[in-house]
Design an enzyme around this catalytic site. Structure first.
Site, PDB file in Angstrom:
ATOM      1  CB  ALA A  84      28.109  -9.560 -25.699  1.00  0.00           C
ATOM      2  CB  ALA A  85      23.039  -9.159 -27.885  1.00  0.00           C
ATOM      3  CB  THR A 132      17.021 -14.158 -31.941  1.00  0.00           C
ATOM      4  OG1 THR A 132      15.611 -14.187 -31.862  1.00  0.00           O
ATOM      5  CG2 THR A 132      17.400 -12.927 -32.751  1.00  0.00           C
ATOM      6  CG  ASP A 133      12.658 -17.313 -32.857  1.00  0.00           C
ATOM      7  OD1 ASP A 133      12.929 -16.231 -32.291  1.00  0.00           O
ATOM      8  OD2 ASP A 133      11.743 -18.073 -32.460  1.00  0.00           O
ATOM      9  N   PRO A 212       1.047  -7.362 -17.083  1.00  0.00           N
ATOM     10  CG  PRO A 212       2.894  -6.029 -17.636  1.00  0.00           C
ATOM     11  CD  PRO A 212       2.427  -7.049 -16.656  1.00  0.00           C
ATOM     12  CB  ILE A 213      -1.641  -9.614 -21.331  1.00  0.00           C
ATOM     13  CG1 ILE A 213      -1.584 -10.431 -20.035  1.00  0.00           C
ATOM     14  CG2 ILE A 213      -1.657 -10.511 -22.570  1.00  0.00           C
ATOM     15  CD1 ILE A 213      -0.416 -11.364 -19.935  1.00  0.00           C
ATOM     16  NE  ARG A 288       7.390  -5.990 -27.582  1.00  0.00           N
ATOM     17  CZ  ARG A 288       7.962  -7.140 -27.238  1.00  0.00           C
ATOM     18  NH1 ARG A 288       8.033  -8.149 -28.099  1.00  0.00           N
ATOM     19  NH2 ARG A 288       8.474  -7.307 -26.034  1.00  0.00           N
TER      20      ARG A 288
END
Ligand code: NAD
Ligand code: TYD
Length: 350
Positions: A84-85, A132-133, A212-213, A288
């Protein structure tokens, strides 16, 4: 042997595949899916197994310490697999505190509840923390993340996951608490919420909307089919060494732009329409903030120690994924209604 295992976040993308893997593979286990059903949680992901007698769903928010403890007291789990996150980097940039609450406080609430009900007797008990990495930060053009790479998170999401990993290790070192951790690369596959790159692009192709890139599209991720992540969790949960972390990945790096072009090509092929139709939708947009350049996992430890190997190639996995979305457009339309529309508006048109 009869065992009870609480899997948190079991209604989400990866969690639902882990729940299915365990419920079907281990009929002697009672699998309790503990999930708050946030925007990312969806019980429709588990329709095919929801009536099996070794499966139970409980709606619990892991930020609620009392409720977590009473649930643990009721079910008396032998093991916990914690997925869960809050999981999306872009949402963490908009609302970091939600990530601290669920990913940090929620994890500590689970550790405490397990520690209380296990009463210092950890024989046969296990707490598997799924991470996660992204906790390792970013790589340049070369190199791979190993289990020894120092943590260097950059987004509020990865900072909250790094913090939770530290708490899990601290419980091991301080209380001898029985933990294992996995740090996996980017997953893809069925039931992936369309805020993430691959399902977002499939959804937009099907709706003739721009793809969207971010930035120049040269950012690189290492992609693993979700069922292969579930299989790695099964291995580490059962056979991983206590106190240790295992990196999970498929040695499968793609620049975002190449990945989206490949996706467009396969969708055009499957829809039997001229090549280039989907790719026309590719649109470069504002980057981002704090965008990590490259993630790539060295998965040799889990391979050498536990014999782990992904079961599908990327081509097969991507093809299966697209087929799933093409035959489950109702699922996609349902999760992309309501709250998703507000998120999408703010993120891409705001
Ligand atoms: P997801 O966002 O699809 O699902 C998260 C699930 O957690 C949902 O079912 C949601 O309802 C539940 N949840 C959220 N907040 C909760 C709370 N406060 N209490 C109880 N339940 C809550 O996420 P995912 O992509 O399936 O990721 C699962 C785990 O794997 C996460 O811990 C994530 O950090 C990790 N991970 C994800 C990836 C990836 O590529 N998606 C890669 C490596 C590791
Ligand atoms: P994402 O699926 O959000 O996973 P993560 O950020 O956890 O790696 O993003 C994968 C890559 O795709 C990442 O480099 C950001 C990029 N991306 C886009 O270019 N456009 C998008 O709309 C999204 C959601 C992601």
């Amino acid at each position: 042997m009869k065992k009870t295992i609480i899997i948190t976040g079991g209604a989400g993308f990866i969690g639902s595949h882990v729940v299915r893997e365990f419920v079907l593979k281990y009929p002697g286990y009672h699998i309790v899916n503990l999930d708050a059903l946030t925007y990312a949680g969806n019980l429709a992901n588990l329709k095919d197994i929801e009536n099996l007698t070794n499966y139970t769903f409980v709606k619990v928010d892991i930020t609620d310490a009392e409720k977590v403890l009473s649930t643990f007291r009721e079910y008396q789990p032998d093991g916990v697999i914690h997925l869960a996150a809050e999981s999306h980097v872009d949402r963490s940039i908009a609302d970091p505190l939600a990530f601290v609450m669920t990913n940090v406080i929620g994890t500590v609430n689970l550790l405490n509840a397990a520690k209380i009900i296990w009463e210092g007797n950890f024989e046969g008990k296990r707490f598997h923390h799924v991470s996660t990495d992204e906790v390792y930060g970013t790589l340049g053009e070369t190199g791979l993340f190993t289990e020894e790479t120092s943590y260097d998170p950059h987004s509020p999401y990865s900072a909250s996951k790094a913090s939770s990993d530290h708490f899990v290790r601290a419980y091991h070192d301080t209380y001898d608490f029985p933990v294992v951790l996995t740090n996996c690369s980017n997953n893809y596959g069925p039931n992936h919420f369309p805020e993430k790159l691959i399902p977002l692009c499939i959804h937009n192709i099907l709706n003739n909307r721009p793809l969207p890139i971010y930035g120049d599209g040269k950012f690189t991720r290492d992609w693993l089919f979700v069922i292969d992540h579930a299989k790695a969790i099964d291995l580490v949960f059962h056979d991983g060494k206590l106190g240790e972390s295992y990196n999970v990945g498929g040695f499968n790096e793609w620049q975002n732009i190449d990945l989206v072009n490949e996706l467009c090509k396969q969708v055009d092929e499957k829809l039997k329409r001229p090549q280039g139709t989907a790719a026309k939708l590719i649109t470069f947009v504002k980057d981002r903030p704090g965008h990590d350049f490259r993630y790539a996992i060295d998965a040799s430890k889990i391979n050498k120690e536990l014999g782990y190997q992904p079961s599908v190639t990327f081509e097969e996995g991507l093809s299966k994924t697209i087929d799933w979305y093409l035959s489950n457009q109702d699922w996609l339309d349902q999760v992309a209604s309501g709250e998703y529309q507000n998120y999408y508006q703010k993120q891409y048109q705001g």
